[in-house]
Structures are given as C-alpha cells and as structure tokens.
Design an enzyme around this catalytic site. Structure first.
Site, PDB file in Angstrom:
ATOM      1  N   LYS A 181       0.882  -1.189   0.000  1.00 28.73           N
ATOM      2  CA  LYS A 181       0.000   0.000   0.000  1.00 28.73           C
ATOM      3  C   LYS A 181       0.910   1.226   0.000  1.00 28.73           C
ATOM      4  O   LYS A 181       1.466   1.605   1.023  1.00 28.73           O
ATOM      5  CB  LYS A 181      -0.863  -0.015   1.260  1.00 28.73           C
ATOM      6  N   GLY A 234       6.883   5.304   8.586  1.00 32.06           N
ATOM      7  CA  GLY A 234       6.068   6.516   8.622  1.00 32.06           C
ATOM      8  C   GLY A 234       6.128   7.167   9.982  1.00 32.06           C
ATOM      9  O   GLY A 234       7.150   7.094  10.678  1.00 32.06           O
ATOM     10  N   SER A 235       5.027   7.786  10.385  1.00 33.32           N
ATOM     11  CA  SER A 235       5.017   8.569  11.626  1.00 33.32           C
ATOM     12  C   SER A 235       4.831   7.678  12.856  1.00 33.32           C
ATOM     13  O   SER A 235       4.329   6.556  12.760  1.00 33.32           O
ATOM     14  CB  SER A 235       3.880   9.585  11.573  1.00 33.32           C
ATOM     15  N   GLY A 239       2.394   4.527  13.315  1.00 30.99           N
ATOM     16  CA  GLY A 239       3.097   3.303  13.716  1.00 30.99           C
ATOM     17  C   GLY A 239       2.443   2.643  14.922  1.00 30.99           C
ATOM     18  O   GLY A 239       2.300   1.419  14.978  1.00 30.99           O
ATOM     19  N   GLU A 256       9.604   1.521  11.218  1.00 26.01           N
ATOM     20  CA  GLU A 256      10.682   2.502  11.045  1.00 26.01           C
ATOM     21  C   GLU A 256      10.006   3.870  11.094  1.00 26.01           C
ATOM     22  O   GLU A 256       9.280   4.236  10.177  1.00 26.01           O
ATOM     23  CB  GLU A 256      11.389   2.231   9.719  1.00 26.01           C
ATOM     24  N   CYS A 290      13.779  10.084   7.035  1.00 28.54           N
ATOM     25  CA  CYS A 290      13.693   9.531   8.398  1.00 28.54           C
ATOM     26  C   CYS A 290      15.031   9.670   9.101  1.00 28.54           C
ATOM     27  O   CYS A 290      15.097   9.943  10.295  1.00 28.54           O
ATOM     28  CB  CYS A 290      13.263   8.080   8.353  1.00 28.54           C
ATOM     29  N   GLU A 386      10.552  15.861  15.582  1.00 28.25           N
ATOM     30  CA  GLU A 386      10.937  15.593  14.193  1.00 28.25           C
ATOM     31  C   GLU A 386      10.150  16.561  13.322  1.00 28.25           C
ATOM     32  O   GLU A 386       8.915  16.518  13.268  1.00 28.25           O
ATOM     33  CB  GLU A 386      10.592  14.153  13.805  1.00 28.25           C
TER      34      GLU A 386
HETATM   35  P1  NDP Z   1       1.874   8.559   8.053  1.00 26.59           P
HETATM   36  O1  NDP Z   1       2.631   7.794   9.059  1.00 26.59           O
HETATM   37  O2  NDP Z   1       0.447   8.822   8.353  1.00 26.59           O
HETATM   38  O3  NDP Z   1       1.939   7.811   6.635  1.00 26.59           O
HETATM   39  C1  NDP Z   1       2.856   6.792   6.307  1.00 26.59           C
HETATM   40  C2  NDP Z   1       2.156   5.671   5.562  1.00 26.59           C
HETATM   41  O4  NDP Z   1       1.140   5.119   6.399  1.00 26.59           O
HETATM   42  C3  NDP Z   1       1.422   6.141   4.291  1.00 26.59           C
HETATM   43  O5  NDP Z   1       1.461   5.117   3.326  1.00 26.59           O
HETATM   44  C4  NDP Z   1       0.005   6.331   4.801  1.00 26.59           C
HETATM   45  O6  NDP Z   1      -0.940   6.295   3.762  1.00 26.59           O
HETATM   46  C5  NDP Z   1      -0.121   5.149   5.734  1.00 26.59           C
HETATM   47  N1  NDP Z   1      -1.182   5.272   6.733  1.00 26.59           N
HETATM   48  C6  NDP Z   1      -1.745   6.404   7.228  1.00 26.59           C
HETATM   49  N2  NDP Z   1      -2.693   6.085   8.133  1.00 26.59           N
HETATM   50  C7  NDP Z   1      -2.725   4.740   8.217  1.00 26.59           C
HETATM   51  C8  NDP Z   1      -3.494   3.811   8.969  1.00 26.59           C
HETATM   52  N3  NDP Z   1      -4.437   4.212   9.808  1.00 26.59           N
HETATM   53  N4  NDP Z   1      -3.244   2.492   8.823  1.00 26.59           N
HETATM   54  C9  NDP Z   1      -2.301   2.063   7.979  1.00 26.59           C
HETATM   55  N5  NDP Z   1      -1.565   2.891   7.211  1.00 26.59           N
HETATM   56  C10 NDP Z   1      -1.767   4.211   7.332  1.00 26.59           C
HETATM   57  O7  NDP Z   1       2.659   9.897   7.795  1.00 26.59           O
HETATM   58  P2  NDP Z   1       2.181  11.241   7.041  1.00 26.59           P
HETATM   59  O8  NDP Z   1       2.289  11.034   5.592  1.00 26.59           O
HETATM   60  O9  NDP Z   1       0.848  11.662   7.571  1.00 26.59           O
HETATM   61  O10 NDP Z   1       3.309  12.275   7.526  1.00 26.59           O
HETATM   62  C11 NDP Z   1       3.218  12.836   8.836  1.00 26.59           C
HETATM   63  C12 NDP Z   1       4.571  12.836   9.516  1.00 26.59           C
HETATM   64  O11 NDP Z   1       5.058  11.502   9.626  1.00 26.59           O
HETATM   65  C13 NDP Z   1       5.688  13.574   8.785  1.00 26.59           C
HETATM   66  O12 NDP Z   1       5.659  14.948   9.061  1.00 26.59           O
HETATM   67  C14 NDP Z   1       6.914  12.905   9.355  1.00 26.59           C
HETATM   68  O13 NDP Z   1       7.244  13.477  10.599  1.00 26.59           O
HETATM   69  C15 NDP Z   1       6.478  11.471   9.584  1.00 26.59           C
HETATM   70  N6  NDP Z   1       6.910  10.582   8.479  1.00 26.59           N
HETATM   71  C16 NDP Z   1       8.009   9.799   8.681  1.00 26.59           C
HETATM   72  C17 NDP Z   1       8.486   9.022   7.658  1.00 26.59           C
HETATM   73  C18 NDP Z   1       9.700   8.171   7.822  1.00 26.59           C
HETATM   74  O14 NDP Z   1      10.413   7.942   6.847  1.00 26.59           O
HETATM   75  N7  NDP Z   1       9.950   7.635   8.997  1.00 26.59           N
HETATM   76  C19 NDP Z   1       7.848   8.996   6.336  1.00 26.59           C
HETATM   77  C20 NDP Z   1       6.665   9.822   6.239  1.00 26.59           C
HETATM   78  C21 NDP Z   1       6.239  10.582   7.289  1.00 26.59           C
HETATM   79  P3  NDP Z   1      -1.487   7.680   3.131  1.00 26.59           P
HETATM   80  O15 NDP Z   1      -0.296   8.552   2.941  1.00 26.59           O
HETATM   81  O16 NDP Z   1      -2.103   7.247   1.881  1.00 26.59           O
HETATM   82  O17 NDP Z   1      -2.431   8.243   4.154  1.00 26.59           O
END
Ligand code: NDP
Length: 484
Positions: A181, A234-235, A239, A256, A290, A386
């Site tokens: 996804k 992701g966030s 997470g 991560e 990240c 962050e």
């Molecule tokens: P998210 O953690 O929300 O998104 C990361 C991934 O998770 C995307 O594919 C997102 O899909 C998906 N996702 C979102 N909600 C859910 C859920 N309920 N269940 C399963 N999967 C889900 O990050 P954001 O894009 O909202 O960014 C917000 C903050 O997160 C950033 O400002 C940054 O601080 C951090 N971040 C950290 C990253 C890293 O590399 N560690 C990468 C990205 C963000 P979709 O985008 O389609 O909603």
C-alpha cells in the site's frame, strides 16, 4: 522540460492477482505536482475489498507457484527485475521527481538504489540457510528459515523506491508474497515497479499493489487476518496504530518511524570533511528523510566557526521545482508545508543563523526556506520534535558527557555520527550513543543497502537492509529428529 508525466501504465488502477483492475469502490483520488500545485492525474482509491482480494491472491501465490519457486529462481527473478529498473532509471526518476517533488538527481539516486536492493537481495536469496544444532545422542536437529507467508508493506511518500526496494525486495527474496500500500501522495513509482515485476515474470499474486488512503486501504491491510507480517515506515502516531492493529492478529511488525538524529562535532574534528555531511544530511530531500540529521551538536569552542561555515552553505542553496534539479525541491504537500512553517514560527525566539532564499519558485508549489538555527537549547521544541523539513538546529555542548546526554535526550534513536580525530573517543561514544546506526567521521543518512538499519525508542524496532532484513522476513523452524 515540461511536467508531463508520460506514463506507460494506467495510474488509476490497482495490481491484483497479476491483473490491472479498477478499484472496487469505483472512486479515485487526485494527484498533485508538489512543485507547481497543479493536478496531474488520478489514482485509485483502494478500499477494504481491494485489500481483501490482494491478500487472497498473495495467499494463493505463497501456497502455489511462488511458494514452490526455488531460492535460486527467486534470486534470478529479482535480478531480471533489477535489469528492468536499470533500463528505466531515467523514466522512473522523472516520474518520482514530478510526483514527489525531489530534485531529479536525488530521484535518479533512488532508482539506482532500488536496483541495488534487488541486486543485493537477489544475490542473497540462495545464501540464507538454517543451522544444525548439536543435541542429545541419537538426534539430528536443524533449523529451517521459512517465509512468513503474506507480508503487508505500508510505504510512505518520502523515498518510495528505496523503501519498496528494502522491504518488498527482502520479502520476495525470502519467498513471501506481498501486498503493498503506497502513500496516496506518492504511488506512481510503486505502480511502475509493479508493471516491471510483471514484465520480469513474477507469478500472479507474488506482488499486489493497492493505492488508497491510509485510513482506508492502509488500515484494512494492517488489520487483515490473512496477513502474516507488516512492515511500516512513517510517523510514530500511525506506527502505534499499525502495531496495535497487528497485535490483535498477533502478527510481527517492523516499524521505522523516523528520528531526530544528531551529529556530534568535537573541537578536534576535520571541519572541511564534516561540512558537506553536516548540511546535506539536513537538506537532502528537503529534510523529509527519516534519517535526516536535524541536530548538530558542537563543542562550544567551535560553535561560531561551525555556524558561520554552515551558514555560507545555506546561503548558497538553490530551491526550486524538481525538474530544475537544484539543491532543494518543494515539500510533498500543502499539509507538510504548513507543519514545517509552523515549526519555523515556533523558532521565532531563536537566532536564525542562515536561511536560503526562494527565488523564482512557482507560486502553487509547497516551498519553504531551508533554515539553520544556532545556539539552540536542547530543551527547545525545535531541538526535540521531528520537523521533517529543511530545518537544522545547532546545539552547543561543554564536554563529552554533555554531548552524549543531549544526543540521547530525545525519544528517538535512529542514526548518529561522531566527528573527532580521537580514536578512543570514537569507540567510547559509539557504545554510549543510543541509536540504531552510528557513523564515525561520515554520515550515511540510512547507509548502504548492506548495513542493517532501524531504530530504538520511538524510532521503531526491527531491522531492515543487509542480511538482518532477511531474518526479519523469515520465521525459524526447528526440526528435531530422533533416529537412535
Ligand atoms: P503517516 O505515518 O500517516 O503515513 C505513512 C504511511 O502510512 C502512508 O502510506 C500512509 O498512507 C499510511 N497510513 C496512514 N494512516 C494509516 C493507517 N491508519 N493504517 C495504515 N496505514 C496508514 O505519515 P504522514 O504522511 O501523515 O506524515 C506525517 C509525519 O510523519 C511527517 O511529518 C513525518 O514526521 C512522519 N513521516 C516519517 C516518515 C519516515 O520515513 N519515517 C515517512 C513519512 C512521514 P497515506 O499517505 O495514503 O495516508
């Protein structure tokens, strides 16, 4: 150069069971170009029904043709995919630059890194094996490394190609069947990768891709009872949600979740060598990394000199549209731009040592000025949160103990580096710093594909990259045979 996408696949479809299909709900999401704010197309809004079909297909592949494919053949399939990625590097880089907003050279590096992951994991596929274990008289005991089965991969928008390489690459190498996804803001290269995987001859169901919203498709994947392992980048907030949902099905997760990674610069450091790493690790991919180094910890005696030299680099940074291929592109979305801008506002009480200028950037794009703050206290919000934008803080310290205390003083622990010529100090601090990776006199921003990568604390758990990822994507079975 125009911002025309020039795709060879239909971006509004999902790949399920080897077929390109419209999303079950018949709904679509808009696709925006972060460099200009213009709408450039639509993607599928996948739902729980699409995820369900993808999981069923992956299960069939794992229990069928893909599951029966030998390790050496799995490796060859990944090599074939690698060749196709390399043949399409320029095309993939352009798609990523337009979709994500990263300067073309950075997008190109991501495509090459994707190929390198496939090379590493393709080569490793037939080199992963269990052990024999000495046991009681009359027994032969051995272990088997087996795939989990169906693995779920939730990928963010900042490095789609690299993160697909490190998670899907390792999962396929070990014989899992994957459901991916991608992030709604950046799913084009995931779809391009899926198309190349079909061309590489991966059997139907070995890789399924369902774009959509996190709260819909992502949540459906995370909570699906047919998934055996989830890998998420992701966030922290999402997470926690992913781990909670996985816990209900008692499924292992790799998380991560980013960081607030420090670089520690001592008075004996080689500043000429350090400077490019200090700045690049903060502004690469507009700081949306990240493993970005957003905290520069420096011995007070060289604080002003270091700030001055970093400031010169900041002043020369060029910010602009991805296809202009400058130093820094736009942020991924208006939402991310608002988050980073609000942090810049919260730094109003701090000394702005340097700021890059924004000249000739398109009005609708999501640009912010890369900013360096100096003389910052480690307690300040900008030194703890962050930010995920091109913002760095310089924090002075008095001695080694204070440097370590500051380095370890956030909730995160992903990457750190030590800049010093003192070998004993290097060894001492490499042990004392709480972090998944420590670099000495360099900074890898995640490091090479061979190097295990992952965090402690709120940076997450589990390791990706290197052989560790292969262990993570397998489960260990012990066979104890009594033969007398
Ligand atoms: P998210 O953690 O929300 O998104 C990361 C991934 O998770 C995307 O594919 C997102 O899909 C998906 N996702 C979102 N909600 C859910 C859920 N309920 N269940 C399963 N999967 C889900 O990050 P954001 O894009 O909202 O960014 C917000 C903050 O997160 C950033 O400002 C940054 O601080 C951090 N971040 C950290 C990253 C890293 O590399 N560690 C990468 C990205 C963000 P979709 O985008 O389609 O909603």
């Amino acid at each position: 150069m125009t911002d025309q996408l020039d795709l060879w696949f239909d971006p509004s479809q999902c790949l399920i069971d080897g077929n390109w299909v419209a999303p079950a709900g018949g709904e679509y999401l808009p696709l925006e170009n972060p460099s200009t704010g213009e709408r450039i197309g639509s993607i599928a809004r996948g739902t729980a029904d699409d995820i369900d079909a993808a999981v069923v297909s992956a299960r069939k592949a794992w229990q069928g043709e893909w599951g029966r494919t030998s390790a050496v053949e799995r490796g060859r399939a990944l090599f074939k995919l690698r060749e196709l990625v390399l043949e399409n590097v320029e095309h993939l880089a352009r798609i990523e630059a337009i979709d994500v907003g990263k300067p073309l050279k950075q997008a190109r590096a991501d495509a090459v890194a994707l190929a390198r992951y496939l090379e590493f994991y393709g080569g490793a596929a037939d080199k992963l094996h269990g052990d024999t274990i000495p046991y009681l008289d009359g027994y032969t005991v051995y272990t088997l490394r087996e795939p989990h089965g169906v693995t779920g991969h939730i990928v963010p928008w900042n490095y789609p190609m690299q993160i697909i390489g490190r998670s899907v690459g390792a999962a396929l190498a070990t014989g899992n069947a994957c459901v991916l996804k991608p992030a709604e803001d950046a799913c084009l290269t995931a779809l391009a990768f899926a198309d190349l995987a079909i061309r590489a001859g991966l059997p139907a169901g070995a890789l399924n891709v369902v774009p959509g919203l996190g709260a819909e498709a992502g949540a459906a994947l995370t909570g699906h009872p047919g998934i055996h392992h989830i890998s998420f980048t992701g966030s922290v907030a999402t997470g926690v949600y992913v781990q909670t949902a996985a816990a209900r099905n008692v499924v292992p997760v790799t998380l991560e979740l980013g960081g607030k990674s420090p670089q520690l610069v001592f008075e004996d450091a080689d500043l000429d060598a350090a400077l490019p790493f200090l700045v690049n690790a903060g502004i690469q991919n507009a700081g949306q990394t990240c493993s970005a180094s957003s905290r520069i910890l420096v011995h007070r005696s060289i604080h002003d000199e270091l700030v001055g030299r970093m400031g010169e680099r900041y002043a020369s940074l060029r910010v602009g549209p991805a296809l202009s291929d400058l130093d820094v592109g736009p942020l991924i979305s208006g939402r991310q731009q608002a988050i980073v801008s609000s942090y810049l506002d919260r730094g109003d009480d701090l000394e702005k040592a340097a700021q890059a200028s924004l000249e000739d950037v398109p009005e609708g794009g999501n640009y912010v000025r890369p900013t360096l703050f100096s003389g910052v206290s480690s307690a300040h919000t900008l030194a703890r949160d962050e930010i995920f934008g091109p913002v760095q803080v310089v924090i002075p310290f008095e001695d080694e103990d204070e440097a370590v205390a500051i380095a370890n003083g956030t909730d995160y622990g992903l990457v750190a580096s030590i800049w010093s010529r003192d070998g004993a100090r290097q060894m001492r601090l490499a042990r004392k710093i709480r972090s998944g990776q420590v670099f000495i006199n360099n900074y890898g921003a995640g490091g090479g594909v061979e190097l295990p990568f992952g965090g402690i604390g709120k940076s997450g758990h589990g390791r990706e990259k290197g052989f560790e990822a292969l262990y993570g994507f397998t489960t260990l079975k012990t066979v104890a045979a009594f033969h007398g």
